[in-house]
Design a protein around this motif. Structure first.
Motif, short mmCIF file in Angstrom:
data_model
loop_
_atom_site.label_atom_id
_atom_site.label_comp_id
_atom_site.label_asym_id
_atom_site.label_seq_id
_atom_site.Cartn_x
_atom_site.Cartn_y
_atom_site.Cartn_z
N GLY A 1 0.75 -1.25 0.00
CA GLY A 1 0.00 0.00 0.00
C GLY A 1 0.78 1.29 0.00
N ARG B 1 -1.34 7.20 5.01
CA ARG B 1 -0.70 6.32 4.03
C ARG B 1 0.81 6.58 4.02
NH1 ARG B 1 -2.68 3.16 0.08
NH2 ARG B 1 -4.78 3.92 0.54
N VAL C 1 -3.63 8.16 -3.40
CA VAL C 1 -3.05 6.93 -3.95
C VAL C 1 -2.74 7.14 -5.44
CG1 VAL C 1 -4.27 5.46 -2.32
CG2 VAL C 1 -5.32 5.99 -4.54
#
Length: 377
Positions: free
Chosen positions: A276, A315, A372
């Motif tokens: 990720g 993240r 992302v």
């Protein structure tokens, strides 16, 4: 096809407007670009001369400004590069993968790669800091002198990652017209930046007292004391009331030491991405388009202050460039902002060793959406 014997090239004057279009020089401030060019060479190469030979390591970015160059590979295959067909350096790979021979009379710009990388990172971190300062309303009156300070060549040796620390180490000092801040002949242990007011530089010699210069807001004086033990060679007297910002020698040496930045190795990179993490290329758009890590998004360091809001603090982000200097600075700056940011180790090997070629991509671009990476259309 054998390369011709090299000859001593002729130096020529810089065409600054042309130089400002080159990659990544175009992303530098004028002050940093001029500092870079002060130690660079612009040369005329005659037809038939070798610019560089395959297998050599010259540690330079070489830009073709005018003329045509023939690139000869290990199989004797040749590719013609025409002047201004690319704003990137010629076949920039160390050691050189091809031999470059002037097909016609050419002009080239040679720039020391290490010096370019340092000044580029410095300039772009200063851009990041300028944006952050402009967002702080209580610093509105300080922006001009602070940015003048950042353009001082006194700090060009400071690792770019420490740029944010400069202002935290400056101490204010209120002064009045007539105050002698520096006295000729004394040993000094600090330098001064003028935040408010004006000063004059005087020197005493056998013929009397001589006015050398006036010093205004943002200018530095007394910096020689930070790098040597010689007595002050002039006196500085305040012409008006004002405020000085002082930096002592001990704090200056602290600025020269680069702090550690959390990093990710090339060996563990693929695993991090699979779980990720998002790779972020902080080079210019042109450098990214030529070759980048597969699935990496592009956020040039000089735009980091604007685009960091597109990142997700929950993240993990892995920053990289072609040397590690810009990416370490980016990771450090964003870590300070609360992001989970890491720098990729061994960035130089990423682009120079064939074992990492499967990780690279030259055809697909990726965009950042909701924090992302997503493939662009």
């Amino acid at each position: 096809m054998q390369p011709q014997k090299s000859m001593m090239p002729a130096r020529v004057e810089f065409d600054l407007s042309l130089t400002r279009t080159l990659v990544p020089l175009k992303d530098m401030s004028e002050a940093h670009l001029l500092e870079l060019l002060s130690n660079s060479d612009s040369e005329i190469i005659c037809a038939g001369q070798t610019i560089f030979a395959r297998g050599s390591y010259d540690a330079h970015h070489i830009y073709l400004l005018h003329g045509n160059v023939r690139l000869v590979d290990e199989n004797n295959g040749a590719t013609l590069v025409k002047g201004r067909s690319s704003l990137l350096p010629i076949a920039h790979h160390q050691p050189r993968l091809v031999t470059a021979i002037a097909e016609s009379d050419c002009s080239v710009l040679r720039v020391d790669s290490e010096r370019l990388d340092k000044l580029l990172a410095w300039s772009q971190v200063a851009d990041y800091l300028q944006l952050n300062i402009s967002r702080q309303r209580d610093l509105d009156e300080d922006i001009d002198w602070m940015m003048t300070v950042l353009k001082s060549n006194l700090f060009f040796k400071v690792p770019p990652i420490n740029v944010e620390e400069i202002f935290s180490l400056l101490t204010p000092q209120v002064v009045y017209a007539g105050d002698v801040v520096i006295r000729q002949g004394e040993l000094g242990d600090r330098c001064y930046f003028i935040k408010e007011g004006q000063a004059e530089v005087w020197r005493h010699n056998e013929s009397g007292r001589q006015l050398l210069a006036g010093v205004g807001v943002g200018r530095c004086f007394g910096e020689d004391a930070l790098v040597n033990e010689a007595p002050r060679n002039a006196s500085v007297v305040m012409k008006t009331d004002g405020v000085l910002m002082t930096l002592n020698k001990q704090d200056f040496f602290r600025l020269l030491k680069e702090p550690q930045v959390a990093s990710v190795s090339l060996e563990s990179y693929a695993e991090k991405i699979a779980t990720g993490a998002v790779a972020v290329d902080v080079r210019s758009e042109e450098e990214y388009s030529e070759l980048h890590l597969n699935s990496a998004v592009n956020i040039p360091l000089n735009l980091l202050g604007i685009k960091s809001r597109m990142l997700d603090k929950n993240r993990t982000y892995i920053f990289y460039c072609n040397t590690g200097r810009r990416s370490r600075a980016a990771a450090h700056l964003l870590t300070q902002q609360g992001y989970q940011a890491f720098a990729l180790d061994d960035c130089v090997n990423l682009f120079s060793q064939t074992r990492w070629q499967p990780l690279l991509d030259s055809s697909s671009n990726f965009l950042l959406r909701d924090g992302v990476a997503q493939k662009g259309t």
